[in-house]
Structures are given as structure tokens and as C-alpha cells.
Design a protein around this motif. Sequence first.
Motif, PDB file in Angstrom:
ATOM      1  N   SER A   1      10.303   8.001  -4.350  1.00 58.51           N
ATOM      2  CA  SER A   1       9.911   7.145  -5.469  1.00 58.51           C
ATOM      3  C   SER A   1      10.968   6.100  -5.842  1.00 58.51           C
ATOM      4  CB  SER A   1       9.608   8.009  -6.701  1.00 58.51           C
ATOM      5  OG  SER A   1      10.756   8.744  -7.086  1.00 58.51           O
TER       6      SER A   1
ATOM      7  N   GLU B   1       1.299   3.130  -5.928  1.00 60.01           N
ATOM      8  CA  GLU B   1       0.159   2.249  -5.696  1.00 60.01           C
ATOM      9  C   GLU B   1      -1.171   2.871  -6.125  1.00 60.01           C
ATOM     10  OE1 GLU B   1      -3.179   0.573  -3.288  1.00 60.01           O
ATOM     11  OE2 GLU B   1      -2.206   2.511  -3.017  1.00 60.01           O
TER      12      GLU B   1
ATOM     13  N   SER C   1       5.342   1.375  -3.690  1.00 61.50           N
ATOM     14  CA  SER C   1       4.329   1.967  -2.810  1.00 61.50           C
ATOM     15  C   SER C   1       3.985   3.399  -3.213  1.00 61.50           C
ATOM     16  CB  SER C   1       4.796   1.922  -1.349  1.00 61.50           C
ATOM     17  OG  SER C   1       6.001   2.653  -1.183  1.00 61.50           O
ATOM     18  N   LYS C   2       4.955   4.125  -3.748  1.00 63.83           N
ATOM     19  CA  LYS C   2       4.719   5.492  -4.206  1.00 63.83           C
ATOM     20  C   LYS C   2       3.672   5.524  -5.317  1.00 63.83           C
ATOM     21  CE  LYS C   2       5.458   9.786  -5.656  1.00 63.83           C
ATOM     22  NZ  LYS C   2       4.956  10.976  -4.934  1.00 63.83           N
TER      23      LYS C   2
ATOM     24  N   ARG D   1       0.844  -1.186   0.000  1.00 61.30           N
ATOM     25  CA  ARG D   1       0.000   0.000   0.000  1.00 61.30           C
ATOM     26  C   ARG D   1       0.881   1.240   0.000  1.00 61.30           C
ATOM     27  NH1 ARG D   1      -5.128  -0.956  -1.668  1.00 61.30           N
ATOM     28  NH2 ARG D   1      -5.905  -2.891  -0.759  1.00 61.30           N
ATOM     29  N   ARG D   2       0.266   2.382  -0.239  1.00 61.37           N
ATOM     30  CA  ARG D   2       1.043   3.621  -0.389  1.00 61.37           C
ATOM     31  C   ARG D   2       1.864   3.965   0.855  1.00 61.37           C
ATOM     32  NH1 ARG D   2      -1.107   9.378  -2.873  1.00 61.37           N
ATOM     33  NH2 ARG D   2       0.952  10.348  -3.037  1.00 61.37           N
ATOM     34  N   ASN D   3       1.347   3.633   2.023  1.00 58.99           N
ATOM     35  CA  ASN D   3       2.051   3.996   3.264  1.00 58.99           C
ATOM     36  C   ASN D   3       2.998   2.911   3.763  1.00 58.99           C
ATOM     37  OD1 ASN D   3       0.127   2.158   4.000  1.00 58.99           O
ATOM     38  ND2 ASN D   3      -0.702   3.335   5.716  1.00 58.99           N
TER      39      ASN D   3
END
Length: 263
Positions: free
Chosen positions: A189, A241, A238-239, A136-138
Motif C-alpha cells: 500500500s 483502485e 493501485s492498491k 489499475r489494481r495490478n
Amino acid sequence: MLLLLLLTNAFVLLPWAGAGRIIGGQEVKPHSRPYMAHLEIKSGSQTSYCGGFLIRPDAVLSAAHCVDIEGTVRVTVILGAHDITCPEWSQQKIRVGQWVIHPEYSPDDFKNDIVLLKLKPRARINQNVQFISIPRRNEHVEPGTLCTVSGWGLTSPKGNTSNVLREVKLKVQKEKICQQRSSNYQRQSMICVGNKNSKKASYQGDSGGPLVCNKKAHGIVSYARIHHRFPEIFTRISKFEPWIREQLRRFELQDTPFSPSSD
């Protein structure tokens, strides 16, 4: 693009220098990495190879620079392979009709080096072909984490080849190491990875393969200095996502049959 990648002082893993290359690794148990994809990329009379990985039955992630080639480009994804020189019964060869490069990808410095390839028909999920989760992004992978990178082909810079899937273990490094070595490094990134003594590394053609940490694909093989294999820089998944999820939704909409309004 070709000229840039041939510069000897550039950071890059050349996708057309041969099939995936793993230095200092070992052969994996056949079909034990069922998410791995082998990309055959044809442009005119030239054929190049990259890695990739299945994240859904209809989608493979890879590096944008693998398909950012002038002219008409044709991409074939091979799933379920161990020995890429043999027509194994487990293999699924799927011609890619569409791919989406991140809109902010920069071929000059490999920023946002990510592409999503749409598979049609979808891959048949079985024991030898499966997808891998993405973070996930976090979610972040911490420095010191031991991860793996898989690929096919050269096992040394001098050109010893292997046609079977090999894998190397690499450690996530502190951001400052890559920041000191490359002015293009972006911590949000990109991921800084590598073996300090340079005896273990991904190499020419491994581009697009996954950096697998804690059973998730956290990175994509992107670039490194040609003559110095440490450190290597990976695209931080993740950056991207949210962007990946949006493209997957668009894939689904494209496959939904048109139904007229009742008005």
C-alpha cells in the motif's frame, strides 16, 4: 493528531506548515499540469494547505491526514491555478461538501493515507483543468522509474517561498530502503521514493499531491522524516483502485434524481 505530527522523530509532511513545498525542483510552464489541485483547509481560526489532483470532473484525490483534523473542517479546492496568490481567470474555486477517508486509515502510522473529495458543482474541463488517469489494481511502478511531484511554496527547509507551481523529479526506490528506515512501511500500500542526496524532495505541505509516473498518478505524498528527506513514502494508488471506483459509483448514485417505482 496535532501532537503526533509535531514530534520531531516522526515521519510526516505537515499539511498546516504552509502551501505545497518542493525542494530542488523548478517552476513548471503555467497550466501544464492541469490536474493539480490546491486545497485550502480551514478549521476554526487555523488555515492549512495541501495538494491534490483531479481524477474525474467531480472527484479529487488527496491524503487523508490533510482533512483528519479536529473540529469543523471546511475544504475549498482550487483548480486551474499556477500562481495561487493571484485571482487568475483560469482558476475554479469549489467548496467541498463531502469527502470519504479510507475506513482503515490510521493517523498513528499513516497507513491507508487516502481521501476522496467530491466536487459539487463539478469542475469545468478545459485547457487549464483536466483530470489524470490512475493505475489499475495490478499496475505497479518499478524501482528506478523517474517520476515527478508538483506543489506550491517553500523551496528549502529554511522557508524560501514560491507561489507558483513547481515540480521535482524523484526516483522510485527499492522497497528494502523504506523497510529499513520505517517499521510502518507496507509494500503493498506504499511506494518508496526519493533522491538519495536529499537535494530534491517534496516538503511540508506537499501532502496529497500526486506522484506522476508514465503519465499516471501512481502515488500520493504521505510522509517522510522531518530532518531526513530520504526516503519519502507515498500512498500506492493501485492498491486502493477498487475502493476508489466504489466511491465514485456512490458519488454517481447520490447525483441520480429519485425516480419512484412503477409498482
